[in-house]
Design a protein around this motif. Structure first.
Motif, mmCIF file in Angstrom:
data_model
loop_
_atom_site.group_PDB
_atom_site.id
_atom_site.type_symbol
_atom_site.label_atom_id
_atom_site.label_comp_id
_atom_site.label_asym_id
_atom_site.label_seq_id
_atom_site.Cartn_x
_atom_site.Cartn_y
_atom_site.Cartn_z
ATOM 1 N N ARG A 144 0.822 -1.224 0.000
ATOM 2 C CA ARG A 144 0.000 0.000 0.000
ATOM 3 C C ARG A 144 0.853 1.270 0.000
ATOM 4 N NH1 ARG A 144 -4.593 -2.018 4.150
ATOM 5 N NH2 ARG A 144 -5.751 -3.316 2.680
ATOM 6 N N GLU A 164 2.384 1.628 -3.462
ATOM 7 C CA GLU A 164 1.408 2.053 -4.464
ATOM 8 C C GLU A 164 1.081 3.535 -4.306
ATOM 9 O OE1 GLU A 164 -1.881 -0.697 -4.380
ATOM 10 O OE2 GLU A 164 -0.804 -2.100 -5.683
ATOM 11 N N THR A 165 1.060 4.032 -3.095
ATOM 12 C CA THR A 165 0.840 5.463 -2.870
ATOM 13 C C THR A 165 1.966 6.267 -3.497
ATOM 14 O OG1 THR A 165 -0.411 5.049 -0.849
ATOM 15 C CG2 THR A 165 0.560 7.242 -1.096
ATOM 16 N N ARG A 187 1.642 6.067 -7.309
ATOM 17 C CA ARG A 187 0.508 6.900 -7.750
ATOM 18 C C ARG A 187 0.921 8.374 -7.755
ATOM 19 N NH1 ARG A 187 -2.857 4.473 -4.765
ATOM 20 N NH2 ARG A 187 -3.781 3.186 -6.379
ATOM 21 N N ARG A 188 1.616 8.777 -6.711
ATOM 22 C CA ARG A 188 2.079 10.167 -6.609
ATOM 23 C C ARG A 188 3.124 10.473 -7.686
ATOM 24 N NH1 ARG A 188 3.715 10.122 -1.433
ATOM 25 N NH2 ARG A 188 5.845 9.620 -2.027
#
Length: 148
Positions: free
Chosen positions: A123, A126-127, A130-131
């Motif tokens: 998680r 993935e953050t 994504r950023r």
């Protein structure tokens, strides 16, 4: 203390637990005569997947170590099939330990390890992706499963 909360360390903790379970499980609960060979095959598949994914990441000149910013969004090689092939390899290594140690109950540790890896590492990674990569990450995540 970083090495204590590191994906291979969690896999090692699972393998140690699998070994411990093998010492207390009843003999009649075993996998049968080919458990070591099957465990060896699963181990080689898991290790091969991890090495393939690591080599693919290094070819793209991005970091393999967790919790570090990625220099590139890697979507080829094993990343075409799984967003987390190295972590999938960790799960296969744990499953192989359950087989080699002849500890069927230890297979219950595989989803436990998956949950730990997802919460502690996947998680947050993935953050970061994504950023850092925005729509490119979202497109890849939409067409590629997290595990398989």
């Amino acid at each position: 203390m970083y090495w204590i909360d590191f994906p291979p360390a969690w896999t090692f903790y699972g393998l140690l637990s699998a070994w411990g379970l093998s010492r207390v499980e009843p003999v009649w609960l075993g996998f049968g005569p080919y458990h070591v060979a099957l465990g060896g095959i699963v181990f080689l598949v898991g290790l091969g997947l991890m090495l393939w994914a690591s080599a693919t990441m290094l070819r793209h000149r991005t970091k393999v170590m967790p919790r570090q910013e990625a220099a590139a969004l890697v979507t080829d090689g094993p990343f075409r099939f799984s967003r987390n092939p190295i972590y999938l390899g960790d799960l296969l290594l744990l499953a192989s330990g359950a087989l080699v140690f002849d500890a069927p109950l230890a297979l219950l540790l595989v989803p436990v390890l998956a949950a730990i890896l997802q919460r502690r590492f996947i998680r947050p990674e993935e953050t970061m992706l994504r950023r850092g990569f925005g729509a490119a990450f979202e497109d890849w995540a939409a067409r590629t499963r997290r595990w398989l």
